[in-house]
Design a protein around this motif. Structure first.
Motif, PDB file in Angstrom:
ATOM      1  N   TYR A   1      47.013  40.835  47.604  1.00 33.24           N
ATOM      2  CA  TYR A   1      46.627  42.244  48.343  1.00 33.24           C
ATOM      3  C   TYR A   1      47.662  42.933  49.106  1.00 33.24           C
ATOM      4  CZ  TYR A   1      43.476  45.205  51.220  1.00 33.24           C
ATOM      5  OH  TYR A   1      42.869  46.328  51.893  1.00 33.24           O
ATOM      6  N   ASP A   2      47.891  44.175  48.711  1.00 37.56           N
ATOM      7  CA  ASP A   2      48.912  44.758  49.298  1.00 37.56           C
ATOM      8  C   ASP A   2      48.579  46.297  49.750  1.00 37.56           C
ATOM      9  OD1 ASP A   2      48.892  46.496  47.139  1.00 37.56           O
ATOM     10  OD2 ASP A   2      50.715  45.583  46.064  1.00 37.56           O
ATOM     11  N   GLU A   3      49.513  47.109  49.879  1.00 37.38           N
ATOM     12  CA  GLU A   3      48.969  48.273  50.739  1.00 37.38           C
ATOM     13  C   GLU A   3      48.088  49.207  49.900  1.00 37.38           C
ATOM     14  OE1 GLU A   3      52.863  49.090  48.753  1.00 37.38           O
ATOM     15  OE2 GLU A   3      52.205  47.568  50.170  1.00 37.38           O
ATOM     16  N   PHE A   4      48.031  48.938  48.524  1.00 35.48           N
ATOM     17  CA  PHE A   4      47.220  49.701  47.508  1.00 35.48           C
ATOM     18  C   PHE A   4      45.867  48.959  47.192  1.00 35.48           C
ATOM     19  CE2 PHE A   4      51.588  50.552  46.231  1.00 35.48           C
ATOM     20  CZ  PHE A   4      51.663  51.874  46.307  1.00 35.48           C
ATOM     21  N   GLY A   5      45.861  47.796  48.155  1.00 38.45           N
ATOM     22  CA  GLY A   5      44.459  47.068  47.839  1.00 38.45           C
ATOM     23  C   GLY A   5      44.343  45.813  46.976  1.00 38.45           C
ATOM     24  N   PRO A   6      43.524  45.268  46.720  1.00 36.26           N
ATOM     25  CA  PRO A   6      43.253  44.108  46.310  1.00 36.26           C
ATOM     26  C   PRO A   6      43.914  44.081  44.839  1.00 36.26           C
ATOM     27  CG  PRO A   6      41.185  44.623  46.323  1.00 36.26           C
ATOM     28  CD  PRO A   6      41.844  45.806  47.016  1.00 36.26           C
ATOM     29  N   HIS A   7      44.366  42.962  44.340  1.00 33.17           N
ATOM     30  CA  HIS A   7      45.046  42.831  42.865  1.00 33.17           C
ATOM     31  C   HIS A   7      44.326  41.650  42.491  1.00 33.17           C
ATOM     32  CE1 HIS A   7      48.356  45.437  43.120  1.00 33.17           C
ATOM     33  NE2 HIS A   7      48.225  45.220  44.547  1.00 33.17           N
ATOM     34  N   GLY A   8      43.790  41.536  41.028  1.00 36.58           N
ATOM     35  CA  GLY A   8      43.145  40.319  40.640  1.00 36.58           C
ATOM     36  C   GLY A   8      43.105  40.447  39.205  1.00 36.58           C
ATOM     37  N   GLU A   9      42.328  39.454  38.639  1.00 37.34           N
ATOM     38  CA  GLU A   9      41.824  39.389  37.121  1.00 37.34           C
ATOM     39  C   GLU A   9      40.468  39.046  37.068  1.00 37.34           C
ATOM     40  OE1 GLU A   9      43.604  35.196  36.335  1.00 37.34           O
ATOM     41  OE2 GLU A   9      45.411  36.630  36.603  1.00 37.34           O
ATOM     42  N   THR A  10      40.027  39.398  36.006  1.00 37.81           N
ATOM     43  CA  THR A  10      38.689  39.016  35.646  1.00 37.81           C
ATOM     44  C   THR A  10      38.830  37.578  34.816  1.00 37.81           C
ATOM     45  OG1 THR A  10      37.960  41.332  35.160  1.00 37.81           O
ATOM     46  CG2 THR A  10      36.605  39.622  34.646  1.00 37.81           C
ATOM     47  N   ARG A  11      38.084  36.553  35.366  1.00 37.60           N
ATOM     48  CA  ARG A  11      38.015  35.349  35.034  1.00 37.60           C
ATOM     49  C   ARG A  11      36.789  34.847  34.430  1.00 37.60           C
ATOM     50  NH1 ARG A  11      41.693  32.528  39.579  1.00 37.60           N
ATOM     51  NH2 ARG A  11      43.611  33.617  39.144  1.00 37.60           N
ATOM     52  N   GLU A  12      36.555  34.200  33.472  1.00 37.50           N
ATOM     53  CA  GLU A  12      35.250  33.665  33.080  1.00 37.50           C
ATOM     54  C   GLU A  12      35.041  32.352  34.067  1.00 37.50           C
ATOM     55  OE1 GLU A  12      33.337  31.635  29.149  1.00 37.50           O
ATOM     56  OE2 GLU A  12      34.999  32.934  28.865  1.00 37.50           O
ATOM     57  N   THR A  13      33.827  32.472  34.739  1.00 37.81           N
ATOM     58  CA  THR A  13      33.441  31.537  35.899  1.00 37.81           C
ATOM     59  C   THR A  13      32.155  30.962  35.233  1.00 37.81           C
ATOM     60  OG1 THR A  13      34.444  33.011  37.287  1.00 37.81           O
ATOM     61  CG2 THR A  13      33.045  31.331  38.205  1.00 37.81           C
ATOM     62  N   PRO A  14      32.093  29.688  35.474  1.00 40.29           N
ATOM     63  CA  PRO A  14      30.787  28.856  35.061  1.00 40.29           C
ATOM     64  C   PRO A  14      29.667  29.343  36.326  1.00 40.29           C
ATOM     65  CG  PRO A  14      32.258  27.351  35.588  1.00 40.29           C
ATOM     66  CD  PRO A  14      32.857  28.546  35.713  1.00 40.29           C
ATOM     67  N   VAL A  15      28.399  29.321  35.771  1.00 44.85           N
ATOM     68  CA  VAL A  15      27.543  29.569  36.553  1.00 44.85           C
ATOM     69  C   VAL A  15      26.296  28.391  36.564  1.00 44.85           C
ATOM     70  CG1 VAL A  15      25.420  31.252  36.822  1.00 44.85           C
ATOM     71  CG2 VAL A  15      27.362  31.988  35.982  1.00 44.85           C
ATOM     72  N   TYR A  16      26.044  28.090  37.704  1.00 44.59           N
ATOM     73  CA  TYR A  16      25.145  26.702  37.839  1.00 44.59           C
ATOM     74  C   TYR A  16      23.770  27.025  38.256  1.00 44.59           C
ATOM     75  CZ  TYR A  16      29.520  24.365  37.132  1.00 44.59           C
ATOM     76  OH  TYR A  16      30.827  23.986  36.402  1.00 44.59           O
ATOM     77  N   SER A  17      22.796  25.967  38.123  1.00 42.08           N
ATOM     78  CA  SER A  17      21.611  26.026  38.484  1.00 42.08           C
ATOM     79  C   SER A  17      21.504  25.813  40.289  1.00 42.08           C
ATOM     80  CB  SER A  17      20.655  25.088  37.860  1.00 42.08           C
ATOM     81  OG  SER A  17      21.166  23.532  38.458  1.00 42.08           O
ATOM     82  N   ASP A  18      20.461  25.965  40.700  1.00 41.27           N
ATOM     83  CA  ASP A  18      20.397  25.696  42.347  1.00 41.27           C
ATOM     84  C   ASP A  18      20.842  24.167  42.557  1.00 41.27           C
ATOM     85  OD1 ASP A  18      19.728  28.179  42.782  1.00 41.27           O
ATOM     86  OD2 ASP A  18      17.831  27.880  43.297  1.00 41.27           O
ATOM     87  N   ARG A  19      20.290  23.299  41.720  1.00 44.01           N
ATOM     88  CA  ARG A  19      20.672  21.886  41.665  1.00 44.01           C
ATOM     89  C   ARG A  19      22.307  21.619  41.622  1.00 44.01           C
ATOM     90  NH1 ARG A  19      19.249  16.582  41.721  1.00 44.01           N
ATOM     91  NH2 ARG A  19      20.334  15.213  40.324  1.00 44.01           N
ATOM     92  N   GLY A  20      22.886  22.428  40.622  1.00 43.25           N
ATOM     93  CA  GLY A  20      24.108  22.215  40.271  1.00 43.25           C
ATOM     94  C   GLY A  20      25.044  22.562  41.502  1.00 43.25           C
ATOM     95  N   ASP A  21      24.637  23.787  42.146  1.00 40.26           N
ATOM     96  CA  ASP A  21      25.454  24.192  43.339  1.00 40.26           C
ATOM     97  C   ASP A  21      25.208  23.143  44.649  1.00 40.26           C
ATOM     98  OD1 ASP A  21      26.147  26.407  42.156  1.00 40.26           O
ATOM     99  OD2 ASP A  21      24.506  27.751  43.058  1.00 40.26           O
ATOM    100  N   GLU A  22      24.261  22.322  44.660  1.00 41.16           N
ATOM    101  CA  GLU A  22      24.013  21.271  45.474  1.00 41.16           C
ATOM    102  C   GLU A  22      24.943  20.363  45.105  1.00 41.16           C
ATOM    103  OE1 GLU A  22      19.620  21.769  47.492  1.00 41.16           O
ATOM    104  OE2 GLU A  22      19.757  21.089  45.399  1.00 41.16           O
TER     105      GLU A  22
END
Length: 146
Positions: A91-112
């Motif tokens: 993050y700098d004076e121009f705002g947030p910097h980042g990248e798009t990443r593939e992220t796993p998605v889990y069921s509610d049980r997976g999150d627990e």
């Protein structure tokens, strides 16, 4: 000679470890951790001493590793797929910097289960810290008794 002391009180750390262990055992039981009835029973046996507030038995080391393996397999089985998400890398004076990443998605049980893994890892880290301090005390006693 100056000695820097950033030592954590071993009594407090041990009490924290006992509490974390009890939470891990309770949470694993409530989630029926394991892929089948045999695994659930195995996990229950491996964590039985934690429920009884006895987290420092060296005989439990292998059981804890096996429980972590079962936990990892259970989490993997709860993965529903993945999605692209923006991950902020700066993050700098121009705002947030980042990248798009593939992220796993889990069921509610997976999150627990992921929450349980974090709690279990906190327990293992705390337990290791207590055992390290006990080992350090033994070393000091050996030195003083020479």
């Amino acid at each position: 000679m100056h000695l820097l002391s950033n030592k954590i009180n071993i009594d407090d750390l041990a009490a924290e470890t006992v509490g974390l262990g009890r939470q891990v055992a309770d949470r694993a039981k409530s989630l029926h951790l394991g892929d089948n009835a045999r695994d659930v029973a195995f996990v229950s046996r491996c964590l039985a001493r934690l429920k009884e507030r006895q987290p420092f038995d060296e005989a439990d080391e292998g059981g804890f590793a096996a429980v972590m393996d079962i936990l990892e397999r259970s989490i993997a089985a709860e993965c529903l797929g993945s999605e692209d998400r923006f991950e902020e890398t700066g993050y700098d004076e121009f705002g947030p910097h980042g990248e798009t990443r593939e992220t796993p998605v889990y069921s509610d049980r997976g999150d627990e289960l992921i929450e349980l893994r974090c709690l279990f890892q906190d327990f293992l880290n705390s337990r290791d810290s207590v055992l390290d301090q006990v080992a350090a005390h033994r070393c000091l006693l050996d030195i003083m008794n020479r």
